[in-house]
Write a protein that holds these residues in place. Structure first.
Motif, PDB file in Angstrom:
ATOM      1  N   ARG A  11       0.699  -1.254  -0.100  1.00 59.80           N
ATOM      2  CA  ARG A  11      -0.023   0.040   0.006  1.00 59.80           C
ATOM      3  C   ARG A  11       0.900   1.319   0.104  1.00 59.80           C
ATOM      4  O   ARG A  11       1.881   1.360   0.720  1.00 59.80           O
ATOM      5  CB  ARG A  11      -0.876  -0.096   1.251  1.00 59.80           C
ATOM      6  CG  ARG A  11      -1.751  -1.029   1.233  1.00 59.80           C
ATOM      7  CD  ARG A  11      -3.034  -1.118   0.376  1.00 59.80           C
ATOM      8  NE  ARG A  11      -3.792  -2.234   0.308  1.00 59.80           N
ATOM      9  CZ  ARG A  11      -5.099  -2.354  -0.220  1.00 59.80           C
ATOM     10  NH1 ARG A  11      -5.510  -1.370  -1.071  1.00 59.80           N
ATOM     11  NH2 ARG A  11      -5.773  -3.336  -0.117  1.00 59.80           N
ATOM     12  N   ARG A  12       0.432   2.327  -0.730  1.00 66.75           N
ATOM     13  CA  ARG A  12       1.024   3.234  -0.812  1.00 66.75           C
ATOM     14  C   ARG A  12       0.439   4.721  -1.084  1.00 66.75           C
ATOM     15  O   ARG A  12      -0.820   4.574  -1.424  1.00 66.75           O
ATOM     16  CB  ARG A  12       2.511   3.229  -2.059  1.00 66.75           C
ATOM     17  CG  ARG A  12       1.817   2.797  -3.026  1.00 66.75           C
ATOM     18  CD  ARG A  12       3.092   2.858  -4.207  1.00 66.75           C
ATOM     19  NE  ARG A  12       4.307   1.981  -3.783  1.00 66.75           N
ATOM     20  CZ  ARG A  12       5.052   1.142  -4.234  1.00 66.75           C
ATOM     21  NH1 ARG A  12       4.482   0.854  -5.739  1.00 66.75           N
ATOM     22  NH2 ARG A  12       6.210   0.612  -3.930  1.00 66.75           N
ATOM     23  N   ASP A  13       0.965   5.762  -1.222  1.00 67.43           N
ATOM     24  CA  ASP A  13       0.418   6.957  -1.905  1.00 67.43           C
ATOM     25  C   ASP A  13      -0.886   7.142  -1.064  1.00 67.43           C
ATOM     26  O   ASP A  13      -0.887   7.360   0.303  1.00 67.43           O
ATOM     27  CB  ASP A  13      -0.110   6.999  -3.155  1.00 67.43           C
ATOM     28  CG  ASP A  13       1.167   6.578  -3.801  1.00 67.43           C
ATOM     29  OD1 ASP A  13       2.342   6.984  -3.605  1.00 67.43           O
ATOM     30  OD2 ASP A  13       1.104   5.746  -5.088  1.00 67.43           O
ATOM     31  N   TRP A  14      -1.922   7.457  -1.688  1.00 65.03           N
ATOM     32  CA  TRP A  14      -3.244   7.785  -0.927  1.00 65.03           C
ATOM     33  C   TRP A  14      -3.967   6.776  -0.246  1.00 65.03           C
ATOM     34  O   TRP A  14      -4.573   6.842   0.869  1.00 65.03           O
ATOM     35  CB  TRP A  14      -4.430   8.143  -2.174  1.00 65.03           C
ATOM     36  CG  TRP A  14      -4.207   9.625  -2.643  1.00 65.03           C
ATOM     37  CD1 TRP A  14      -3.594   9.891  -3.661  1.00 65.03           C
ATOM     38  CD2 TRP A  14      -4.510  10.721  -1.739  1.00 65.03           C
ATOM     39  NE1 TRP A  14      -3.646  11.400  -3.888  1.00 65.03           N
ATOM     40  CE2 TRP A  14      -4.271  11.688  -2.688  1.00 65.03           C
ATOM     41  CE3 TRP A  14      -5.085  11.006  -0.330  1.00 65.03           C
ATOM     42  CZ2 TRP A  14      -4.439  12.857  -2.346  1.00 65.03           C
ATOM     43  CZ3 TRP A  14      -5.142  12.462  -0.128  1.00 65.03           C
ATOM     44  CH2 TRP A  14      -4.826  13.293  -1.013  1.00 65.03           C
ATOM     45  N   ALA A  15      -3.778   5.508  -0.348  1.00 61.19           N
ATOM     46  CA  ALA A  15      -3.971   4.220   0.669  1.00 61.19           C
ATOM     47  C   ALA A  15      -3.223   4.628   1.936  1.00 61.19           C
ATOM     48  O   ALA A  15      -4.063   4.359   2.951  1.00 61.19           O
ATOM     49  CB  ALA A  15      -3.418   3.127  -0.007  1.00 61.19           C
ATOM     50  N   LEU A  16      -2.224   5.055   1.986  1.00 63.39           N
ATOM     51  CA  LEU A  16      -1.529   5.361   3.320  1.00 63.39           C
ATOM     52  C   LEU A  16      -1.898   6.720   3.848  1.00 63.39           C
ATOM     53  O   LEU A  16      -2.226   6.839   5.085  1.00 63.39           O
ATOM     54  CB  LEU A  16       0.069   5.496   3.359  1.00 63.39           C
ATOM     55  CG  LEU A  16       0.703   4.283   2.442  1.00 63.39           C
ATOM     56  CD1 LEU A  16       2.270   4.201   2.450  1.00 63.39           C
ATOM     57  CD2 LEU A  16       0.488   2.948   3.613  1.00 63.39           C
TER      58      LEU A  16
END
Length: 405
Positions: free
Chosen positions: A91-96
């Motif tokens: 998970r990265r970007d907006w998910a985080l």
């Protein structure tokens, strides 16, 4: 906002190094929370809180340690470890960022003890944990794997504990909230037991063979999850039969499982490495905490609170810090060659734990009354030094992938 500007903004967010992986974002966030919260409570509020009346400040403090600092650390660990274990995309970007935005409101409410906002904070905190639950479950479902499903189960229980504590506060059931906070602490100790069972093997093998080509340390398979299982049984008994002696005996059994872990760590001078010492001390504090809880339940002249402090400050404080150090190096492409900040942070955390506990055991009576503030300052300094030393490393990983798809 124009389409071009929107796309440029999205690109900048994707390329920010802290949004490439969960631990790169949430470990610094957790460390910052751990550093600032005790200092603010001690220096500005004198251990009180400006907007609380019915809820005791010590329950707010315990809640923010468990669901604030340790909750953020858990999010960083699981959003990085589960994709690694399942060989799926992290998970990265907006998910985080969504996780972070759900975690943050509760911390503002908790920092000031704003009783009027207990319900909104409940909504965001439970939503944070449920989203984390989904982030753990999704890779397992994609791989049709149940191997690490226990982590998802315990995240769900952690969310249930948070909901129950907030509802107890809202309905004025303060004593029940205190019992549920202890349950939440025990749930997090299960996370610790499960995670460290895996981390111990990697860390000790790298201490024995830094090249990583051999695995001379192989713990007994039957012992891997023994501590987590015993703590789980104790947690059920303590919640279901709080006035029975059964939880006391089960606490002693849980203590034995943590001390048993130390029995396998006779690995020569490699045991003196800071990362190994930190994990060993975390297990030792866990064993000591459950030992005190068990003895207290059987009538010994020791307070249950002392055992809980040994678990919350000593065991979990050291365990979380050790994971920050180890994962902070390995997940940025660096060997386990610790900077001076890592050694200093571990030493300060051990001192914070000892200072917090000894006066309650009748040792060092001159510190009584002062030990609250001194322990808080040492705790804050430990996480502050880690943050100062490791944030530059997290911001500039070796062979960095910027996360853009």
């Amino acid at each position: 906002m124009t389409t071009a500007l929107f796309e440029e903004t999205q690109t900048c967010i994707r390329r920010h190094p802290l949004l490439v992986e969960g631990l790169l974002l949430f470990f610094p966030v957790a460390a910052l929370h751990a550093m600032l919260s005790p200092l603010i409570w001690v220096t500005l509020f004198g251990f009180s809180l400006p907007y609380t009346h019915a809820i005791p400040p010590h329950q707010w403090h315990a809640h923010e340690m468990i669901f604030g600092t340790y909750g953020a650390a858990l999010a960083g660990f699981l959003t990085s470890a589960v994709p690694e274990w399942t060989d799926t995309k992290p998970r990265r970007d907006w998910a985080l960022l969504w996780l972070l935005m759900l975690w943050l409101p509760g911390r503002i409410v908790g920092l000031l003890g704003i009783e009027a906002f207990v319900f909104p904070a409940c909504v965001t905190d439970v939503a944070f944990l449920l989203l984390l639950f989904w982030y753990v479950m999704k890779p397992l479902l994609d791989r049709r794997s149940t191997r690490h499903a226990s982590f998802a189960v315990w995240v769900g229980l952690f969310a249930l504990a948070e909901l129950s504590i907030r509802m107890a506060w809202l309905t004025g059931m303060i004593d029940l909230a205190g019992q549920l906070l202890q349950t939440a602490l025990i749930v997090f100790l299960v996370f610790f037991a499960l995670a460290v069972a895996r981390i111990n093997v990697v860390v000790i093998n790298l201490a024995l063979d830094p090249s990583g080509e051999t695995t001379p340390y192989r713990p007994h398979p039957g012992r891997q999850n023994l501590a987590a299982g015993m703590v789980s049984i104790y947690a059920v008994a303590a919640l279901a039969f709080p006035y029975s002696t059964a939880p006391a005996y089960l606490a002693l059994a849980a203590a034995a499982t943590f001390f048993d872990r130390l029995a396998e760590w006779f690995i020569g001078t490699a045991v003196l490495r800071t990362q190994v010492v930190a994990l060993a001390a975390a297990n030792a504090f866990a064993g000591g905490g459950f030992l005190l809880i068990g003895l207290s339940g059987l009538g010994a002249p020791v307070a249950v609170a002392t055992g809980l402090h040994m678990l919350s400050v000593g065991s979990l404080g050291l365990a979380v810090l050790a994971v920050f150090i180890i994962a902070g190096l390995r997940h940025t492409g660096r060997p386990l060659v610790l900077p001076w900040q890592a050694h200093a942070a571990v030493a300060l955390m051990i001192c914070a734990s000892i200072v917090r506990i000894l006066p309650e055991l009748g040792i060092g009576p001159s510190l009584t009354g002062l030990h609250y503030g001194l322990s808080a300052v040492l705790w804050s300094a430990a996480y502050g030094i880690w943050l100062a030393g490791f944030l530059p490393l997290l911001m500039s990983p070796i062979n960095e992938a910027n996360g853009c798809e």
